[in-house]
Each structure stands twice: as C-alpha cells, then as structure tokens.
Enzyme design. Structure first.
Site, PDB file in Angstrom:
ATOM      1  N   GLU A  28      69.703  28.604  73.783  1.00  9.62           N
ATOM      2  CA  GLU A  28      70.550  28.558  72.597  1.00  9.62           C
ATOM      3  C   GLU A  28      71.604  29.657  72.685  1.00  9.62           C
ATOM      4  OE1 GLU A  28      70.633  31.040  70.188  1.00  9.62           O
ATOM      5  OE2 GLU A  28      68.984  32.301  70.888  1.00  9.62           O
ATOM      6  N   PHE A  29      72.743  29.434  72.006  1.00  8.79           N
ATOM      7  CA  PHE A  29      73.828  30.409  71.988  1.00  8.79           C
ATOM      8  C   PHE A  29      74.333  30.588  70.561  1.00  8.79           C
ATOM      9  CE2 PHE A  29      73.942  28.167  76.095  1.00  8.79           C
ATOM     10  CZ  PHE A  29      73.694  29.232  76.953  1.00  8.79           C
ATOM     11  N   GLY A  88      82.433  51.292  66.973  1.00  5.64           N
ATOM     12  CA  GLY A  88      81.811  51.596  65.687  1.00  5.64           C
ATOM     13  C   GLY A  88      80.390  52.057  65.876  1.00  5.64           C
ATOM     14  N   CYS A 144      68.501  39.963  68.820  1.00  8.96           N
ATOM     15  CA  CYS A 144      68.771  39.421  70.154  1.00  8.96           C
ATOM     16  C   CYS A 144      69.218  40.491  71.138  1.00  8.96           C
ATOM     17  CB  CYS A 144      69.825  38.311  70.059  1.00  8.96           C
ATOM     18  SG  CYS A 144      69.248  36.819  69.239  1.00  8.96           S
TER      19      CYS A 144
END
Length: 438
Positions: free
Chosen positions: A148-149, A258, A265
């Site tokens: 999955e992406f 930042g 993930c």
C-alpha cells in the site's frame, strides 16, 4: 468479486470500504470486537477525511460487512492481509506476529485457488517465507504481495485512485498469471484509468514500500540537516529548499524543514529496514538511515531548546500553548508524533503546557493524561508565555497574529513547521523563531 480484508485498523478499514465502493462484496475481519461494532454501523474508529461517508454508503448498500469470526471469509476468493507490523519491543525489527497469525487463521478457511494478498509493510523475505507456509498447508491457496502507498489524510483517494499498483507474484508462471489476473479484476477501475502497474517478484514488491519510505525520510532529514547548518550561518532554509526544489531532479516536495517526521510508518519502517539489512549481512548499505533517524529526533529536541531559551531558561510555571498533537494535519494519529514529544518534554521541564488539536485530543489524553488539553484556541492562547506550533493544521497556520497577540501574555512564537509568515508575525509585535530561518 467477493474479497476479505483481515485487519481493520487504519489500512484495513480504508481498504475494505474502498473495495466496496468499487463494487466488490467485502467482509472485514478483526479481533477487536469494539472496533468491529463501530465499523458495522458505518462509524469510523479513527479520523480520516472521506472515510465516514464511504463506510456509511458501503454498509448501507450491503456490499460491506464486518465480523470477528475468521470463518466469515468463506466464499471470498481474494483475501487481503492488512494487519499492523509495529516496531518490536526492545528492537528495531518489525513485529510480524500479527501477519503470521492472520495467515494461519486464513489457512483454516481458504479454498483451492484462493489468493492471499499481503498489504502490510514487511521486511524483505517475509513473503517468500509465507508463500512456503501456504504451499505446505495443502489448501491450494497461493500468495501475492500488493504493497500500500497510503498517505494519512488522503487514504481514500490513494486507495481508489492510486498513483501506481505493484503486484509481487509467485515464480511459477501459471500462478503468477493467475495472481495478476485476479488482482487486476480487483483493481479494474484504476487500471482502466491507466494507473501504472508493475508486476514483479515478492522481494521487489516488499522493497518498493520500505525503500519509498526510506527515501522520503531521507529527504526530510536532509533538509533538516541543512536547517542545522542554516541556524549557525544565518541562511534561510526555506529559501534554500525553494531554490534546490526548482531542480527537476530534486523537486520541492518533502523539503519542508521543521520538527521532523513521525507517525506509524516512516519511523518504524526505516528502523525495521535497517534491522533487516543487518540480518541479511548488508547493514552497511543502509547505515545512513540511522543518521536519518538521528537527525529527525534531534529536531524535536531543538524545538524544546528554542522554547526553553524563549522562556529565559526558566520554563517552570510558564504557560506554553502547544498547537497541534497529531503527527500531521488531517489525522488523529499520535503514533511517534513530534508534537506530542515536544509537549511531553516541555511538561517534564515544569512548563504549564496546554495543548490543542482539531482531532487528536482524545487519543492524546488517553496516552498522556499528565498534559492539559483544551479544544478552545482562544483559551489555549490566553495568557500564554510562549506559543509553539508543531502540527500545521490550517486553523493554526492561517491564524491572525494580531488577534492572537491580544490574547497571549507574551508575544513569542516558535514555528516548528515553518508554516507561518515571519514578516506578518513580526509586524504584529511577535518574536518569531522558525527552524533554520534567520
């Protein structure tokens, strides 16, 4: 098609609802009865834009059901394994116990010709091991790997209209062709829209996901390393990122300096990738990922150090307004959240931390009851000695500095995401401090 989805957490719930939206008949399986009860009535157990509407529509249509009983996968021909692979306690390695348990549970109920499809992010070599176990089971089922992406906040879109599809298929030519055909029937709509498809072996499919995450993490840590240099030279890392991002070989995305990355993930995946590379005798190939991780974690401490300096080295008893708790906007996910980390560290130094987030307060309160939370931005800002922005929700990045200045006790702000306009905030009388900005 009739498909099953094993594991109804973030990945599985989105995948199940999206598959039903595409017209398939879907059953979602999970051991968490409370979660299944909510999903069964079309209620999302976590915040993800677009998911509640998708769930309600799919459940109402009858195409989507949920159960705690693995036997209910009977009749499905494609079974997606979408369980978590968290970091193993006391180790950088991935915990594969949930994946193994899901496959073992499926083997009691699958039929000959069924396709088990791994979607979980796993160390390379896992699929080959599972394929052997499935072959030895005598069920006649076989395995494919379909990583999955998803991006949290855009997961529904990324599932229904993915930017690419990857199938890891068996070595046997006939099994490979069958797996490809079955998956292409599942994803017929995306393929009709000319979504790029790569059909490959198990190992490559596994590596696609972890290497993509490793690359993105590296890109973020690279610009944060440049921010560290900028801070001691007077350079502006935001302008630096703009300039190098115009190079088409580099690109501007993921060059936002930042407080760094977090979530469920990137941090655990790069650590698991490092651990797996060491297991197969190639630890030196990804040794740089340890520094990527270290740079990322340093940025959290840098925000804390800036906060302590802004409080004249005396944080005890000072009110600090922390804007944001989720690891990124459009999510209520606080797993490895830099925002939470900063808030907890400041509280540990004696500051009176009051934190706010549009979606993540309840999750944060359960995990960190020592913090004070408020869902009223005006109350959070009122009398604050320091404002620290750590999650770039639109309501914070577009906040009126004049309005905010009338509420706080001292006009000092640390922009942990470099998302505010320094000129506007300084013009409103604020002492503004970004990361890697003069």
């Amino acid at each position: 098609m009739r498909v099953s989805v094993i594991g109804c957490g973030y990945l599985g719930a989105v995948h199940a609802a999206s598959m039903a939206e595409l017209g398939h008949e879907v059953v979602g399986i999970d051991v968490d009865a409370a979660k299944i009860a909510r999903l069964a009535v079309g209620e999302a157990p976590f915040f993800e834009p677009g998911l509640p509407e998708l769930l309600r529509s799919a459940v109402a249509s009858g195409r989507l059901t949920f159960s705690t009983d693995m036997a209910d996968v009977a009749g499905a021909s494609v079974h997606f394994v979408a369980v978590g692979t968290p970091q193993l306690r006391g180790s950088f390695s991935a915990d594969l116990s949930y994946v193994d348990a899901a496959v073992e549970g499926l083997l009691e109920h699958v039929s000959a010709g069924d396709l088990i499809v791994g979607k979980s992010t796993v160390p390379v070599g896992t699929a080959e091991r599972l394929a052997a176990r499935i072959a030895d089971s005598g069920t006649g089922a076989f395995l494919a790997w379909n990583p999955e992406f998803l991006r949290e906040g855009f997961a529904v879109k990324d599932t229904i209209s993915p930017d690419r599809l990857v199938y890891g298929v068996p070595v046997d030519a006939e099994a490979a062709a069958t797996a490809e055909a079955m998956l292409s029937e599942v994803y017929a709509q995306a393929l009709a829209a000319e979504t790029p498809l790569i059909v490959t072996d198990y190992a490559t499919a596994e590596l696609v996901k972890v290497s993509a995450n490793a690359f993105l993490a590296t890109k973020i840590s690279f610009i944060n390393a440049m921010a560290e240099i900028a801070e001691v030279t007077g350079a502006d890392v935001t302008q630096l990122a703009d300039a190098i991002g115009l190079d088409v070989r580099i690109g501007r995305r993921f060059l936002g300096a930042g407080v760094g990355f977090g979530g469920g993930c990137l941090p655990k995946d790069i650590r698991a990738f490092t651990a797996r590379a060491e297991e197969i005798g190639r630890g030196e190939s990804v040794a740089f990922l340890k520094e990527v991780d270290a740079i990322n974690l340093r940025r959290r401490q840098r925000v804390v150090d800036l906060a302590v300096d802004a409080l004249d080295r005396e944080p005890h008893g000072k009110k600090v307004a922390v804007l944001g708790l989720a690891f990124k906007p459009f999510s209520d996910d606080i797993r490895d959240s830099p925002a939470i980390d900063v808030a907890v560290r400041l509280r540990g130094l004696g500051a009176d931390v009051v934190a706010i987030d549009p979606e993540a307060i309840e999750n944060s309160r359960r995990m960190h009851p020592q913090l004070e939370f408020d869902d009223d931005l005006e109350a959070v800002l009122s009398g604050a000695d320091l404002v620290v922005l750590v999650t770039e929700w639109n309501e914070y990045r577009h906040m009126d500095p004049v309005w905010a200045g009338e509420l706080v006790g001292t006009r000092k702000v640390i922009d942990g995401r470099n998302c505010l306009d320094p000129k506007a905030w300084r013009a409103a009388g604020w002492t503004y401090q970004g990361l890697g900005r003069p």
